[in-house]
Design an enzyme around this catalytic site. Sequence first.
Site, mmCIF file in Angstrom:
data_model
loop_
_atom_site.group_PDB
_atom_site.id
_atom_site.type_symbol
_atom_site.label_atom_id
_atom_site.label_comp_id
_atom_site.label_asym_id
_atom_site.label_seq_id
_atom_site.Cartn_x
_atom_site.Cartn_y
_atom_site.Cartn_z
ATOM 1 N N GLU A 64 13.553 -4.448 -7.913
ATOM 2 C CA GLU A 64 12.922 -4.909 -9.157
ATOM 3 C C GLU A 64 11.614 -4.144 -9.271
ATOM 4 O O GLU A 64 10.648 -4.441 -8.565
ATOM 5 C CB GLU A 64 12.619 -6.422 -9.066
ATOM 6 C CG GLU A 64 13.833 -7.315 -8.953
ATOM 7 C CD GLU A 64 14.594 -7.445 -10.260
ATOM 8 O OE1 GLU A 64 14.182 -6.854 -11.275
ATOM 9 O OE2 GLU A 64 15.618 -8.130 -10.259
ATOM 10 N N CYS A 106 5.349 -7.342 -14.489
ATOM 11 C CA CYS A 106 6.322 -6.289 -14.783
ATOM 12 C C CYS A 106 6.901 -6.468 -16.182
ATOM 13 O O CYS A 106 7.223 -5.502 -16.849
ATOM 14 C CB CYS A 106 7.434 -6.319 -13.741
ATOM 15 S SG CYS A 106 8.145 -7.955 -13.551
HETATM 16 P P1 NAP Z 1 3.600 -1.948 -4.502
HETATM 17 O O1 NAP Z 1 2.372 -1.206 -4.164
HETATM 18 O O2 NAP Z 1 4.854 -1.200 -4.590
HETATM 19 O O3 NAP Z 1 3.714 -3.118 -3.416
HETATM 20 C C1 NAP Z 1 4.831 -3.979 -3.391
HETATM 21 C C2 NAP Z 1 5.187 -4.254 -1.942
HETATM 22 O O4 NAP Z 1 5.687 -3.051 -1.352
HETATM 23 C C3 NAP Z 1 4.011 -4.675 -1.082
HETATM 24 O O5 NAP Z 1 4.460 -5.604 -0.136
HETATM 25 C C4 NAP Z 1 3.586 -3.370 -0.423
HETATM 26 O O6 NAP Z 1 2.902 -3.577 0.803
HETATM 27 C C5 NAP Z 1 4.924 -2.718 -0.182
HETATM 28 N N1 NAP Z 1 4.890 -1.262 -0.119
HETATM 29 C C6 NAP Z 1 4.081 -0.419 -0.797
HETATM 30 N N2 NAP Z 1 4.403 0.845 -0.505
HETATM 31 C C7 NAP Z 1 5.428 0.809 0.376
HETATM 32 C C8 NAP Z 1 6.195 1.795 1.046
HETATM 33 N N3 NAP Z 1 5.981 3.087 0.871
HETATM 34 N N4 NAP Z 1 7.170 1.399 1.885
HETATM 35 C C9 NAP Z 1 7.421 0.088 2.062
HETATM 36 N N5 NAP Z 1 6.725 -0.901 1.453
HETATM 37 C C10 NAP Z 1 5.749 -0.549 0.610
HETATM 38 O O7 NAP Z 1 3.458 -2.712 -5.878
HETATM 39 P P2 NAP Z 1 2.296 -3.666 -6.358
HETATM 40 O O8 NAP Z 1 1.155 -2.821 -6.781
HETATM 41 O O9 NAP Z 1 2.031 -4.722 -5.368
HETATM 42 O O10 NAP Z 1 2.982 -4.368 -7.625
HETATM 43 C C11 NAP Z 1 2.948 -3.799 -8.884
HETATM 44 C C12 NAP Z 1 4.274 -3.158 -9.243
HETATM 45 O O11 NAP Z 1 5.348 -4.066 -9.046
HETATM 46 C C13 NAP Z 1 4.328 -2.820 -10.717
HETATM 47 O O12 NAP Z 1 4.956 -1.587 -10.908
HETATM 48 C C14 NAP Z 1 5.167 -3.931 -11.296
HETATM 49 O O13 NAP Z 1 5.764 -3.654 -12.531
HETATM 50 C C15 NAP Z 1 6.140 -4.152 -10.217
HETATM 51 N N6 NAP Z 1 6.778 -5.482 -10.329
HETATM 52 C C16 NAP Z 1 8.081 -5.548 -10.708
HETATM 53 C C17 NAP Z 1 8.690 -6.778 -10.892
HETATM 54 C C18 NAP Z 1 10.134 -6.895 -11.331
HETATM 55 O O14 NAP Z 1 10.676 -7.993 -11.234
HETATM 56 N N7 NAP Z 1 10.783 -5.850 -11.786
HETATM 57 C C19 NAP Z 1 7.957 -7.936 -10.666
HETATM 58 C C20 NAP Z 1 6.636 -7.824 -10.281
HETATM 59 C C21 NAP Z 1 6.055 -6.586 -10.106
HETATM 60 P P3 NAP Z 1 1.294 -3.389 0.901
HETATM 61 O O15 NAP Z 1 0.693 -4.408 0.007
HETATM 62 O O16 NAP Z 1 1.032 -3.633 2.331
HETATM 63 O O17 NAP Z 1 1.020 -1.993 0.451
#
Ligand code: NAP
Length: 455
Positions: free
Chosen positions: A228, A263
């Site tokens: 997602e 999102c």
């Molecule tokens: P993010 O940086 O991708 O972080 C999400 C999770 O992934 C965190 O637990 C993060 O850990 C981990 N993570 C980050 N980089 C990683 C990697 N290279 N390998 C493994 N794990 C990794 O996203 P965010 O900034 O928290 O959230 C915002 C994004 O999420 C936006 O793009 C938003 O649209 C999307 N989102 C989508 C939905 C949906 O249902 N489609 C819902 C909510 C949010 P750390 O915090 O330790 O870095």
Amino acid sequence: MAIQSKNPATEEVIKDYKELSNEELEQKIQNAKESFLSWKETSFFERSKLMHAHATYLRLHAEEMAILASIEMGKTKNAALTEIEKCAFTCDYYAENAERILSPEKLDTPAQENYASFEPLGIVFAVMPWNFPYWQVYRFAVPALMAGNVGLLKHASNVPGCAEAMEKAFLETGFPSGVFQNLFLSSSRVENVIRDSRIIAVTLTGSEKAGRSVASIAGDEIKKTVLELGGSDPFIVLDDADIEAAADSAMIGRMQNNAGQSCISAKRFIVIDSIAEKFTKAFVSRFEKLIIGDPLSSETNVGPLANEQGLLEIERQVNESVSLGAKVLYGGKRFGDKGYFYMPTILSNVAKGMPVYDEEVFGPVAPIIVVSSEEDAIRIANDTPFGLGSTIFTKDLEKAKKLAKKIEAGNVFINGFVRSDPRAPFGGIKRSGYGRELSDYGIKEFVNIKNVWIV
Ligand code: NAP
């Protein structure tokens, strides 16, 4: 990234958390594996009883859990309370419906008897974001657990208190200790967990970058994933729309989940030229009324962005778009001198090539794009790498349903902003990810659909 609670409204560090050692991680994975062996044998009745008890726990502890979310990621306490109630509702929903959804399905074949049986897979590993610190987790965990799987959570590093609170909630409502566990891990250690042979599937909600990394490792291990990811949802206002209702919905849709950090926030407002002026005026008047400030105050509508990085990114996207010709109708700058606050912002004269058109804008910024026809509105709506949600405002419902078919997205809302509901499927296409959460579809993502054929 340090695992740390830091209040984005005050920039104060609340608490630092220690990562799990390799030995502690090993114990948790082994506990999950052993728990699965007995959990998968429990009846739907037993699982439902625990899940209903869990819903009651969430309602009883909503206040303290909401405050925790507010001080860790800045959402208003009111928004956090709504989020926790939604989690409780989802516990009740799957407690009442999992057995119906997962009952064996009789199949009409030449067999003496033939049915599809839906059986749990094992340990589902979830990598989750901070923006809905509870809801994102329950959305995966409730159906997964009701199906007989067990869950391991690696939450975002800025919401460790929320992660801990959920693990405690599952324990205190009587779930065996290995059924839902929190792992304090940095993202660099996610790969090791995915590659562990005891992990059977992975679900990630987050950015495209994290999704690509997790899915490629899981793909290499031939493990099922659900992704997602981000969105840049179009919000289309046609010339026969109820303008006042559209403006109300546009404001809530853009600003939902505190400063638009969702999102499925509406992120591009595509408006037919004949009503553009009227809609814009109504839209700006809604933004002017928003109260920015302390997320714990019941008066506040807009809290801070969750972290400094998010604030800097919004600032860049707005400033670059303005330098390319976008016009600030409202906001367009930071708010206050402490905390990561950004003013609710409306931009006009927006065009392709600007960051607010091309990229996901994860904050309180609403770009307006004026078009001269419905065809153009649909073309621009689909002119994005994402495909998560979308909205169409029109009084002509038959036309809306025809246009809905032309939109490349996992959700189309007609005359309302996009939201998730445990009774309806949720997910995206294109770079918004794949797979579905919630509803009958979501609970079937992490089951073995077994064909049993009696010759
Ligand atoms: P993010 O940086 O991708 O972080 C999400 C999770 O992934 C965190 O637990 C993060 O850990 C981990 N993570 C980050 N980089 C990683 C990697 N290279 N390998 C493994 N794990 C990794 O996203 P965010 O900034 O928290 O959230 C915002 C994004 O999420 C936006 O793009 C938003 O649209 C999307 N989102 C989508 C939905 C949906 O249902 N489609 C819902 C909510 C949010 P750390 O915090 O330790 O870095």
